[in-house]
Design an enzyme around this catalytic site. Structure first.
Site, PDB file in Angstrom:
ATOM      1  N   VAL A  46      -1.427   3.498   2.709  1.00 31.39           N
ATOM      2  CA  VAL A  46      -0.800   3.535   1.394  1.00 31.39           C
ATOM      3  C   VAL A  46       0.725   3.613   1.533  1.00 31.39           C
ATOM      4  O   VAL A  46       1.462   3.290   0.614  1.00 31.39           O
ATOM      5  CB  VAL A  46      -1.326   4.727   0.563  1.00 31.39           C
ATOM      6  CG1 VAL A  46      -0.741   4.738  -0.843  1.00 31.39           C
ATOM      7  CG2 VAL A  46      -2.853   4.695   0.479  1.00 31.39           C
ATOM      8  N   ASN A  48       4.625   3.007   2.247  1.00 27.74           N
ATOM      9  CA  ASN A  48       5.495   1.846   2.038  1.00 27.74           C
ATOM     10  C   ASN A  48       6.558   1.738   3.127  1.00 27.74           C
ATOM     11  O   ASN A  48       6.933   2.748   3.711  1.00 27.74           O
ATOM     12  CB  ASN A  48       6.173   1.932   0.674  1.00 27.74           C
ATOM     13  CG  ASN A  48       5.266   1.469  -0.445  1.00 27.74           C
ATOM     14  OD1 ASN A  48       4.534   0.509  -0.295  1.00 27.74           O
ATOM     15  ND2 ASN A  48       5.309   2.156  -1.569  1.00 27.74           N
ATOM     16  N   HIS A 103       2.999  -6.729  -1.010  1.00 27.68           N
ATOM     17  CA  HIS A 103       3.088  -5.716  -2.055  1.00 27.68           C
ATOM     18  C   HIS A 103       4.556  -5.531  -2.394  1.00 27.68           C
ATOM     19  O   HIS A 103       5.313  -4.945  -1.637  1.00 27.68           O
ATOM     20  CB  HIS A 103       2.489  -4.404  -1.548  1.00 27.68           C
ATOM     21  CG  HIS A 103       2.582  -3.272  -2.526  1.00 27.68           C
ATOM     22  ND1 HIS A 103       2.057  -3.341  -3.799  1.00 27.68           N
ATOM     23  CD2 HIS A 103       3.134  -2.037  -2.421  1.00 27.68           C
ATOM     24  CE1 HIS A 103       2.270  -2.197  -4.427  1.00 27.68           C
ATOM     25  NE2 HIS A 103       2.934  -1.396  -3.609  1.00 27.68           N
TER      26      HIS A 103
END
Length: 239
Positions: A46, A48, A103
């Protein structure tokens, strides 16, 4: 199963490269501990920048690619569905979004494969509106942070990762858009990007290849190249 959410937020005065390298150091340390204490686990990333951190986790752990999955497009799809639903005044459950790629800024929305009650989105909204909704989805996390004033977006990412974990734990064979290491699929190698994958007890059990137009393939390749640039900055790419 191990879910990795650790990492820094970008602080005032901190460049994107500084944040990337700082989080790479943190994730590397965490992954080394995961390998030591849970060598048979499946990792859901998860942290970044998510696609690059997923690649780093695969390289550091030396796990097969099916056992390291990034959340990415599950979250992006949920946000896009919400915005489309509000625009058309329908339930988000009626929407099947098609979101691929990185993403963030280089997210790739495929409008012709995004459906609302079975109808292509391109038949329901003009391209200008679709582009605005896609842009809002890209910046959905920032929108929430601006509303909260402090902290970060947490509900939608939590729901997304819970859905992924359930698909694995219950061996649901559910197809979800997740960040995966590609090895020739979609004509892309040595990059992690969001693509449809079948999730089951072994993690990624299949990478689903959609039939894309040349323009869509180019957009996906551009997205993958952006991730490769981050990988190079971390020094984590193939030798």
């Amino acid at each position: 199963m191990v879910i990795i959410t650790t990492g820094l937020f970008r602080k005032p005065g901190m460049s994107r490269d500084e944040l990337l390298l700082a989080n790479a150091k943190i994730v590397t340390g965490v992954i080394n501990k995961v390998v030591k204490y849970s060598p048979e686990c499946i990792i859901i990333m998860v942290s970044n920048p998510l696609d690059a951190m997923t690649y780093l986790a695969i390289q550091t752990s030396k796990f097969p690619r099916n056992r390291v999955i990034g959340m990415s497009s599950v979250l992006d799809s949920a946000r896009l569905s919400t915005f489309i639903a509000a625009e058309l005044k329908v339930s988000p459950a009626d929407i099947s979004p098609c979101v691929l790629g990185a993403h963030g800024r280089n997210m790739v929305v495929i409008p012709r494969l995004t459906t609302v009650k079975g109808k292509p989105l391109t038949k329901l909204l003009p391209q200008e509106t679709i582009d605005k909704l896609a842009e809002r989805a890209i910046h959905g996390g920032r929108e929430i942070v601006d509303l909260l004033k402090t902290g970060s977006a947490f509900y939608a990412p939590s729901a997304a990762v819970a859905r992924m974990a359930e698909a694995v734990v219950r061996d649901k064979k559910e197809v979800l858009p997740c960040a995966a290491l590609l090895d020739g699929e979609y004509g892309i190698r040595d990059s992690v990007i969001g693509v449809p994958v079948k999730l089951g007890k072994k993690g990624i059990e299949e990478i689903v290849e959609l039939e894309l137009t040349n323009e869509e393939k180019q957009a996906l390749n551009t997205s993958a190249e952006g991730i490769k640039e981050l990988i190079k900055k971390m020094g984590a790419g193939e030798e």
